[in-house]
Design an enzyme around this catalytic site. Sequence first.
Site, PDB file in Angstrom:
ATOM      1  N   ASP A 102      53.974  10.515  15.739  1.00 24.55           N
ATOM      2  CA  ASP A 102      53.624  11.885  16.224  1.00 24.55           C
ATOM      3  C   ASP A 102      54.698  12.950  15.616  1.00 24.55           C
ATOM      4  O   ASP A 102      55.650  12.177  15.075  1.00 24.55           O
ATOM      5  CB  ASP A 102      53.704  11.932  17.690  1.00 24.55           C
ATOM      6  CG  ASP A 102      53.037  13.075  18.074  1.00 24.55           C
ATOM      7  OD1 ASP A 102      52.297  13.854  17.332  1.00 24.55           O
ATOM      8  OD2 ASP A 102      52.741  13.218  19.405  1.00 24.55           O
ATOM      9  N   ASP A 103      54.469  14.139  15.522  1.00 21.85           N
ATOM     10  CA  ASP A 103      55.313  15.008  14.851  1.00 21.85           C
ATOM     11  C   ASP A 103      56.580  15.227  16.034  1.00 21.85           C
ATOM     12  O   ASP A 103      57.799  15.383  15.482  1.00 21.85           O
ATOM     13  CB  ASP A 103      54.632  16.321  14.706  1.00 21.85           C
ATOM     14  CG  ASP A 103      53.964  16.942  15.705  1.00 21.85           C
ATOM     15  OD1 ASP A 103      53.881  16.392  16.824  1.00 21.85           O
ATOM     16  OD2 ASP A 103      53.360  18.064  15.570  1.00 21.85           O
ATOM     17  N   ASP A 106      58.166  15.742  23.325  1.00 18.95           N
ATOM     18  CA  ASP A 106      58.529  16.989  23.904  1.00 18.95           C
ATOM     19  C   ASP A 106      59.059  16.500  25.355  1.00 18.95           C
ATOM     20  O   ASP A 106      60.154  15.998  25.612  1.00 18.95           O
ATOM     21  CB  ASP A 106      57.654  18.133  24.012  1.00 18.95           C
ATOM     22  CG  ASP A 106      58.191  19.347  24.547  1.00 18.95           C
ATOM     23  OD1 ASP A 106      58.955  19.410  25.401  1.00 18.95           O
ATOM     24  OD2 ASP A 106      57.750  20.638  24.110  1.00 18.95           O
TER      25      ASP A 106
END
Length: 169
Positions: A102-103, A106
């Site tokens: 994933d980028d 969070d």
Amino acid sequence: MASPMSPKAFPVSWDQFHRDARALAWRLADAGPFEAIVCITRGGLVPAAIVCRELGLRVIETIGVASYHDYKNQSELQVIKDIAPSIRAVGDGKGKGVLIIDDLVDTGQTAKVVREILPNAHFATVYAKPEGRPLVDTFVTEVSQDTWIYFPWDMGLSYVEPIAKETKG
């Protein structure tokens, strides 16, 4: 969690993102072997393409998890596209030999959902925030929880006020 209105902005150019995704591939080179990659859409598509190229992987799958429905606030997660049964069957059937990309991690909510599906997979992100960092095995850059990352695919070119002017009011 920061929002797009946060004064702590971390804009990432295409060049920088490419360098960071390649750095992720370097870190992952000895972490395998991997038989397949599962990228979390949409943010994981670009780094997965780069990592696949660098690691020579050709089996690529996606899982669609939606959490930012209005680009400002994270809301209830929805798995909108599940992982193919052939990927679930790789290795031990619990993710061994699978690389999840994933980028960003969070709050870790998306990572938790995917980890439940493939608990033994190796989870990697380009960027990590403190709340989600314990859920990933490999990442490149950590940013503070109250920083909003502006990815290149979400931006156009425009003028930006200098930081000094923004803080003087």
